[in-house]
Design a protein around this motif. Structure first.
Motif, PDB file in Angstrom:
ATOM      1  N   ASP A 186      -2.901  -1.875 -35.403  1.00 21.75           N
ATOM      2  CA  ASP A 186      -3.983  -1.342 -34.583  1.00 21.75           C
ATOM      3  C   ASP A 186      -3.480  -0.673 -33.310  1.00 21.75           C
ATOM      4  OD1 ASP A 186      -5.848  -2.197 -36.397  1.00 21.75           O
ATOM      5  OD2 ASP A 186      -6.310  -4.067 -35.351  1.00 21.75           O
ATOM      6  N   ARG A 187      -2.290  -1.023 -32.869  1.00 21.11           N
ATOM      7  CA  ARG A 187      -1.765  -0.417 -31.649  1.00 21.11           C
ATOM      8  C   ARG A 187      -1.591   1.084 -31.804  1.00 21.11           C
ATOM      9  NH1 ARG A 187       3.823  -2.706 -29.663  1.00 21.11           N
ATOM     10  NH2 ARG A 187       4.736  -0.727 -30.300  1.00 21.11           N
ATOM     11  N   ASN A 190      -5.208   2.606 -32.036  1.00 22.68           N
ATOM     12  CA  ASN A 190      -5.945   2.590 -30.775  1.00 22.68           C
ATOM     13  C   ASN A 190      -5.334   3.506 -29.722  1.00 22.68           C
ATOM     14  OD1 ASN A 190      -7.395   0.676 -32.132  1.00 22.68           O
ATOM     15  ND2 ASN A 190      -7.204  -0.921 -30.585  1.00 22.68           N
ATOM     16  N   ARG A 241      -5.933  -4.267 -22.937  1.00 19.36           N
ATOM     17  CA  ARG A 241      -6.660  -5.112 -23.888  1.00 19.36           C
ATOM     18  C   ARG A 241      -7.028  -4.335 -25.144  1.00 19.36           C
ATOM     19  NH1 ARG A 241     -12.779  -7.308 -22.851  1.00 19.36           N
ATOM     20  NH2 ARG A 241     -12.968  -8.607 -24.718  1.00 19.36           N
ATOM     21  N   VAL A 242      -7.306  -3.032 -24.984  1.00 25.68           N
ATOM     22  CA  VAL A 242      -7.675  -2.169 -26.111  1.00 25.68           C
ATOM     23  C   VAL A 242      -6.438  -1.541 -26.749  1.00 25.68           C
ATOM     24  CG1 VAL A 242      -8.923  -0.066 -26.771  1.00 25.68           C
ATOM     25  CG2 VAL A 242      -9.951  -1.684 -25.152  1.00 25.68           C
ATOM     26  N   PRO A 245      -3.757  -4.492 -28.807  1.00 21.83           N
ATOM     27  CA  PRO A 245      -4.605  -5.584 -29.304  1.00 21.83           C
ATOM     28  C   PRO A 245      -3.812  -6.872 -29.495  1.00 21.83           C
ATOM     29  CG  PRO A 245      -4.991  -3.554 -30.543  1.00 21.83           C
ATOM     30  CD  PRO A 245      -3.784  -3.319 -29.695  1.00 21.83           C
ATOM     31  N   GLY A 246      -4.377  -7.962 -29.046  1.00 23.60           N
ATOM     32  CA  GLY A 246      -3.697  -9.246 -29.156  1.00 23.60           C
ATOM     33  C   GLY A 246      -3.616  -9.921 -27.804  1.00 23.60           C
TER      34      GLY A 246
END
Length: 261
Positions: A186-187, A190, A241-242, A245-246
């Motif tokens: 997701d990094r 995002n 934070r976005v 993720p984690g």
């Protein structure tokens, strides 16, 4: 000479970042720029491989060879140099890749997130990857035209270049390629991330831009403007934070959010 713009307000920064985003052919605002934000204006567009120091160009093959040897084979979708480079870069191995984003706001985040650099001017580099790719050798330009694409993918590159030695010898002069890595996690998604790579491990992208100033610009963010940008980005939810993720990203966001100015 490469265009250098110093902005003095949030509005000026938006204008500089979104300049030339109108696409007449599409009738849409679709920028063709890659963005990279740095907290210190003096930082160069050097890769982690270059920052390794020493005979880094000679060590590149050994780094990647041993990464492939010790990493689990299932970490890559295909056993190609481009999949391995993408995964290695993502997990912190020194490579000749450089991270970019399609998003001006994410570039602004990286230019302002390090509050220890809040008293130092930051910078956002912007490179027109369409113009950069007009300088590619025929085999790569034809691949882009065949696919109707502006940015290469690891699959497209794998069909043309199968090794670092082939990459080094594909063009007489140094050229910059922009490509999208696999969405490993997701990094990458995002951060709206993609990568550049030079055909020579010893060529920094800012040096290349100096020789091809029509392909990019440098937008300087004065230190006095950083806190305003940072606060507005936080309100727009452009935060660690976005983007990370984690729990590590959450912790980084909270640490910065509650640190005194």
């Amino acid at each position: 000479m490469l265009a250098t713009i110093t902005v003095h307000s949030w509005d000026e920064l938006q204008q500089a970042l979104f300049a030339d985003s109108w696409n007449e052919d599409l009738g849409r605002y679709r920028s063709r720029f890659a963005f990279r934000g740095l907290s210190d204006v003096s930082y160069r567009l050097e890769t982690t491989l270059m920052r390794l120091g020493g005979p880094y160009a000679e060590l590149e093959h050994h780094l990647l060879r041993n990464f492939k040897k010790y990493a689990h084979q299932r970490v890559v979708e295909r056993d190609s140099i481009w999949h391995w480079l993408s995964v290695a870069q993502h997990y912190g191995l020194p490579t000749r890749l450089l991270d970019w984003t399609y998003s001006p706001f994410i570039a602004m985040h990286f230019a302002t997130a390090n509050i220890e650099k809040s008293d130092i001017d930051g910078v956002v580099w912007a490179v027109n990857y369409v113009k950069a790719h007009q300088l590619l050798p025929d085999v790569l330009r034809h691949k882009l035209e065949q696919e109707g694409a502006n940015v290469l993918t690891v699959e497209m590159l794998t069909e043309v270049i199968s090794s670092l030695s082939e990459l080094d010898g594909i063009a007489r002069d140094d050229v910059a390629l922009f490509f999208e890595p696999p969405s490993i996690d997701d990094r990458i998604v995002n951060q709206f991330a993609f990568c550049s790579v030079m055909t020579s491990p010893g060529m920094a992208l800012d040096s290349w831009l100096a020789n091809h100033p029509e392909t990019g610009r440098k937008i300087i963010i004065p230190a006095a403007l950083k806190w305003e940008i940072r606060d507005k980005l936080d309100q727009a939810n452009i935060t660690e934070r976005v983007l990370f993720p984690g729990l590590d990203g959450l912790s980084r966001w909270l640490k910065r959010h509650y640190s005194p100015r």
